[in-house]
Design an enzyme around this catalytic site. Structure first.
Site, PDB file in Angstrom:
ATOM      1  N   HIS A   1       0.846  -1.185   0.000  1.00 21.54           N
ATOM      2  CA  HIS A   1       0.000   0.000   0.000  1.00 21.54           C
ATOM      3  C   HIS A   1       0.887   1.243   0.000  1.00 21.54           C
ATOM      4  O   HIS A   1       2.094   1.172   0.228  1.00 21.54           O
ATOM      5  CB  HIS A   1      -0.911  -0.010   1.222  1.00 21.54           C
ATOM      6  CG  HIS A   1      -1.973  -1.061   1.176  1.00 21.54           C
ATOM      7  ND1 HIS A   1      -2.966  -1.174   2.123  1.00 21.54           N
ATOM      8  CD2 HIS A   1      -2.200  -2.064   0.283  1.00 21.54           C
ATOM      9  CE1 HIS A   1      -3.756  -2.190   1.819  1.00 21.54           C
ATOM     10  NE2 HIS A   1      -3.306  -2.747   0.711  1.00 21.54           N
TER      11      HIS A   1
ATOM     12  N   GLU B   1       1.247   3.725   2.091  1.00 24.29           N
ATOM     13  CA  GLU B   1       1.931   4.035   3.337  1.00 24.29           C
ATOM     14  C   GLU B   1       3.206   3.208   3.491  1.00 24.29           C
ATOM     15  O   GLU B   1       4.238   3.712   3.950  1.00 24.29           O
ATOM     16  CB  GLU B   1       1.001   3.784   4.533  1.00 24.29           C
ATOM     17  CG  GLU B   1      -0.270   4.608   4.508  1.00 24.29           C
ATOM     18  CD  GLU B   1      -1.432   3.886   3.841  1.00 24.29           C
ATOM     19  OE1 GLU B   1      -2.574   4.107   4.258  1.00 24.29           O
ATOM     20  OE2 GLU B   1      -1.189   3.108   2.890  1.00 24.29           O
TER      21      GLU B   1
ATOM     22  N   TRP C   1     -13.532  13.177 -37.731  1.00 26.17           N
ATOM     23  CA  TRP C   1     -13.680  13.184 -36.273  1.00 26.17           C
ATOM     24  C   TRP C   1     -14.521  14.373 -35.880  1.00 26.17           C
ATOM     25  O   TRP C   1     -14.404  15.438 -36.488  1.00 26.17           O
ATOM     26  CB  TRP C   1     -12.324  13.251 -35.588  1.00 26.17           C
ATOM     27  CG  TRP C   1     -11.461  12.088 -35.822  1.00 26.17           C
ATOM     28  CD1 TRP C   1     -10.429  11.983 -36.708  1.00 26.17           C
ATOM     29  CD2 TRP C   1     -11.531  10.831 -35.149  1.00 26.17           C
ATOM     30  NE1 TRP C   1      -9.838  10.744 -36.623  1.00 26.17           N
ATOM     31  CE2 TRP C   1     -10.515  10.020 -35.669  1.00 26.17           C
ATOM     32  CE3 TRP C   1     -12.345  10.292 -34.156  1.00 26.17           C
ATOM     33  CZ2 TRP C   1     -10.292   8.709 -35.245  1.00 26.17           C
ATOM     34  CZ3 TRP C   1     -12.129   9.004 -33.732  1.00 26.17           C
ATOM     35  CH2 TRP C   1     -11.118   8.225 -34.268  1.00 26.17           C
TER      36      TRP C   1
END
Length: 360
Positions: free
Chosen positions: A47, A49, A167
């Site tokens: 993670h 931390e 487009w």
């Protein structure tokens, strides 16, 4: 840039790559200087931390940890982050927002405080929750966060009456869409879009090269009509065909061609989109879904209240024509008072085009 701002910028870099885990950023600060930082790694890995603590090493002793989400205090695929924070000697933790996960909510803060660590909650909370809006939807409702994306002309058309659509929007708007795809777990279109455009449905960089991580392509194709040589089958990433009334022979042919196939519940001859959303979240850990059309799919999603966010790119171009298609079909509403009125609306400019973003 504040330390929490830096943590938020780190978290943004993991969007679309760590689901069903939240995209979190963390910074370890000692004597006002950042000495370690990290962001969430793919499931089963560290993670944010932990990454920040590892980089800081011994400098974590007496330092402040900034995290965009409450640290976990339970063992899942990885050990609890709170235990590592305590062992590292962190003196204070500043958290942007609490984790809605029932296994965590408030428990991470409590574990840290019981260990004598000072905890502050709320710095950057609004931005953190916005960044993790898909995670919050997934945890709290068991559904993916659905973004409806489309490009249209100023007169509300997505193609000419002949079907030509390349487009409508310019290069800058299209590159923004590739970034949106990159940050999503999956992108979805209906079979009519595939038959009309034969799209690649990939996330590409500014050079036009496919990015390393590709979102899952989800094609709603109740009868299994997609051509077995569709362009997307040769593109990087996986493609899932969602069928409901397809014959066993059609399903077998799709699987042999390399498509993933899932059978969904039927709703009046079409795929039950509510059931499909629950399947994508519950069985496939899809937390964020970008739906790019066509009009029938978008209309059905709006009709069933399944869209949470809209990003509409508007080109200053006029097509005209009574038979030229518009971006949203479906039943629609009978009265203007019943129309979907977007909230928290913002406008951004991409070259000549405007992007209107709002929440349902």
């Amino acid at each position: 840039m504040s330390h929490m701002d830096r943590a938020l910028s780190l978290a943004k870099r993991s969007l679309g790559a760590v689901s069903p885990n939240p995209s979190v950023g963390a910074v370890v600060v000692k004597d006002g200087i950042a000495v370690g930082e990290g962001r969430t790694q793919p499931p089963g890995r560290e993670h944010a931390e932990i990454m920040a603590l590892q980089e800081a090493g011994a400098r974590s002793e007496g330092a402040i940890l900034y995290s965009t989400l409450e640290p976990c205090n339970h063992r899942g695929r990885t050990p609890p982050c709170t235990a590592a924070i305590v062992r590292a000697g962190i003196s204070e933790v500043r958290v942007a927002t609490l984790d809605p996960n029932p296994n965590v909510v408030g428990g991470g803060v409590q574990a840290l405080e019981e260990a004598g660590i000072r905890v502050r909650v709320g710095e950057g909370e609004k931005r953190a929750r916005l960044l993790m809006e898909a995670y919050f939807k997934y945890v709290e409702e068991g559904m993916p966060f659905v973004t409806a994306k489309f490009a249209m002309t100023l007169d509300g058309k997505i193609a000419t009456h002949t079907g030509d659509s390349k487009w409508i929007s310019g290069d800058k708007a299209r590159w923004e869409v590739h970034g949106l795809r990159q940050n999503s777990d999956a992108i979805m279109v209906g079979i009519n879009t595939v038959m009309a455009d034969n799209p690649q449905l990939t996330a590409r960089d500014e050079r036009g090269k496919p990015r390393d991580r590709q979102p899952l392509r989800v094609i709603v194709d109740s009868r299994g009509r997609i051509p077995l040589n569709a362009r997307m089958i040769s593109e990087p990433g996986e493609t899932l065909i969602v069928v409901s009334t397809a014959t066993p022979e059609a399903r077998e042919a799709l699987a042999e061609a390399g498509f993933g196939v899932v059978e969904a519940a039927e709703d009046d001859g079409s795929v039950d989109l509510t059931a499909l959303m629950r399947h994508l979240a519950g069985e496939m850990d899809i937390t964020s879904l970008c739906v790019e059309g066509g009009a029938s799919i978008l209309g059905s999603l709006f009709d069933h209240g399944l869209v949470h966010k809209v990003i509409a790119f508007v080109s200053p171009t006029i097509i005209g024509g009574g038979d030229a298609p518009s971006p949203v079909a479906g039943r629609g509403v009978e009265l203007m008072s019943d129309a979907i009125k977007l909230e928290r609306v913002k406008w951004d400019r991409f070259g000549r085009d405007m992007a209107i973003t709002g929440y349902c």
